[in-house]
Design a protein around this motif. Structure first.
Motif, short mmCIF file in Angstrom:
data_model
loop_
_atom_site.label_atom_id
_atom_site.label_comp_id
_atom_site.label_asym_id
_atom_site.label_seq_id
_atom_site.Cartn_x
_atom_site.Cartn_y
_atom_site.Cartn_z
N VAL A 223 -16.15 10.14 -16.98
CA VAL A 223 -16.68 10.25 -18.34
C VAL A 223 -15.60 10.70 -19.32
N VAL A 224 -14.82 11.69 -18.93
CA VAL A 224 -13.74 12.18 -19.81
C VAL A 224 -12.68 11.09 -20.02
N SER A 225 -12.45 10.29 -19.00
CA SER A 225 -11.52 9.16 -19.17
C SER A 225 -12.05 8.18 -20.21
N ASP A 226 -13.38 7.97 -20.21
CA ASP A 226 -13.99 7.10 -21.23
C ASP A 226 -13.82 7.71 -22.62
N THR B 22 -8.00 24.21 -25.32
CA THR B 22 -6.94 23.54 -24.57
C THR B 22 -5.80 23.19 -25.52
N VAL B 23 -4.65 23.75 -25.23
CA VAL B 23 -3.47 23.53 -26.07
C VAL B 23 -2.63 22.41 -25.47
N ALA B 24 -2.26 21.44 -26.28
CA ALA B 24 -1.44 20.32 -25.81
C ALA B 24 -0.40 19.97 -26.85
N THR B 25 0.72 19.51 -26.39
CA THR B 25 1.77 19.04 -27.31
C THR B 25 1.79 17.52 -27.29
N TYR B 26 2.17 16.94 -28.41
CA TYR B 26 2.20 15.48 -28.51
C TYR B 26 3.24 15.08 -29.56
N THR C 113 -4.89 22.20 -30.55
CA THR C 113 -5.79 22.98 -29.72
C THR C 113 -7.23 22.54 -29.98
N TYR C 114 -7.87 22.01 -28.93
CA TYR C 114 -9.24 21.53 -29.06
C TYR C 114 -10.05 21.94 -27.83
N ALA D 292 -4.24 14.09 -26.84
CA ALA D 292 -3.37 14.93 -26.01
C ALA D 292 -4.17 16.05 -25.34
N SER D 293 -5.07 16.67 -26.10
CA SER D 293 -5.88 17.76 -25.53
C SER D 293 -6.81 17.26 -24.43
N VAL D 294 -7.47 16.12 -24.68
CA VAL D 294 -8.37 15.55 -23.67
C VAL D 294 -7.58 15.16 -22.42
N ASP D 295 -6.38 14.62 -22.63
CA ASP D 295 -5.55 14.26 -21.48
C ASP D 295 -5.17 15.50 -20.68
#
Length: 319
Positions: free
Chosen positions: A87-90, A188-192, A202-203, A234-237
């Motif tokens: 589901v998260v991949s979708d 969730t912190v992500a860099t992109y 951050t999301y 980026a955050s979802v990934d």
């Protein structure tokens, strides 16, 4: 000397016959019960060992049942986690699609909302016997689940029950009471990379009931910029990476439980075989022995008859 008061030959034959009868009783008991050591009086040492090992084998049977319960819990968690990853991949794919110029971001957001609802349904339903490794509504950030793994008797005779543990902190997807306790509810912190610069975002994906997350929810509006969407992707990934690691941990636990269950079954069979070697009767040997004893009994009866008839010869002296 011939005596009519004491017939030594008859007494000897009778003693032999009694011994044969006693051996026949023992052999017939072994044949009827299947055991050469049925009671402590047969062989106290072997009976004691066998009784203790039978008791331990019953405990091993209970361990196998407990391992089956643990395997079911791990299977349920893994199935839920695998579905959640899909589901998260979708969701990630929908966010990437929202990057296309001219698309209706509001409509995509409606799809995202339904996918989020599906994630909540998956996490809450992944429960077995009241235990859920993917969803929590308490303020604790996960707990350590214990499952019975083995029954051990040490060389000193002391027994202990060993357990297999799993920390649900590693697998909790949603925590409605403490957002930081869920992989999808925490920040969730992500860099992109956006253009020529590297940014961070951050999301959180699912809004918890308590709502103590400090960042923004992954949500699209008509005014969402490409930069914001890239940050969401980026955050979802990053969440997907964490979920994949969690699924691997659950899978490893599941594999260990299955391996331990297989070992417990083999060990139980081995113990049962060992007990049999100590106390089971060899039916081929016992049947052969019974036939020989029956022959000896018949000869003993004949010998007793001959011994008793010797006194009758004394009568001929008085005729």
């Amino acid at each position: 000397m011939t005596s009519i008061m004491t017939n030594t030959s008859a007494l000897s034959a009778l003693s032999t016959l009694r011994s044969i009868s006693s051996q026949m009783d023992t052999t017939q008991s072994r044949i009827s019960s299947g055991y050469k050591v049925k009671d402590a009086s047969d062989n106290a040492a072997y009976w004691s060992i066998a009784t203790t090992m039978r008791s331990d084998n019953k405990a091993m049977s209970a361990v196998q049942d407990a391992l089956g319960m643990g395997a079911a819990k791990a299977d349920t968690a893994y199935t839920g986690m695998d579905s959640a990853i899909s589901v998260v991949s979708d969701i990630k794919a929908k966010l990437v699609a929202a990057r296309e110029p001219g698309v209706d971001k509001e409509k995509i957001n409606k799809e995202l909302t339904e996918l989020k609802n599906q994630l909540g349904s998956v996490a809450k339903s992944a429960s077995f016997n009241g235990e859920n490794w993917l969803y929590d509504s308490s303020e604790t950030a996960g707990t350590t689940q214990e499952m019975v793994g083995s029954f051990v008797r040490g060389s000193d005779g002391n027994v202990s029950v060993k357990t297999i543990t799993f920390d649900t902190t590693n697998s909790m997807l949603i925590n409605d009471a403490a957002a930081a306790g869920g992989l999808l509810t925490k920040d969730t912190v992500a860099t992109y990379a956006y253009g020529t610069t590297t940014s961070s975002a951050t999301y959180y994906l699912i809004s918890s009931a308590k709502g103590d997350a400090t960042s923004k929810e992954v949500t699209l509006t008509s005014s969402s910029s490409n930069d914001e969407i890239d940050g969401m992707v980026a955050s979802v990934d990053k969440m997907l990476t964490s979920m994949t690691d969690a699924a691997a941990t659950v899978g490893a636990t599941k594999s260990r439980i299955e391996s331990q269950s297989s070992f417990a079954k083999d060990l139980s069979d081995t113990i049962e075989t060992g007990i049999g070697k100590l106390v089971d009767a060899d039916m081929n040997e016992e049947s052969t022995k019974l036939k020989a004893l029956q022959t000896q009994q018949q000869l003993g009866i004949q010998a007793l008859s001959i011994a008793n008839s010797s006194t009758e010869n004394v009568l001929s002296l008085f005729r």
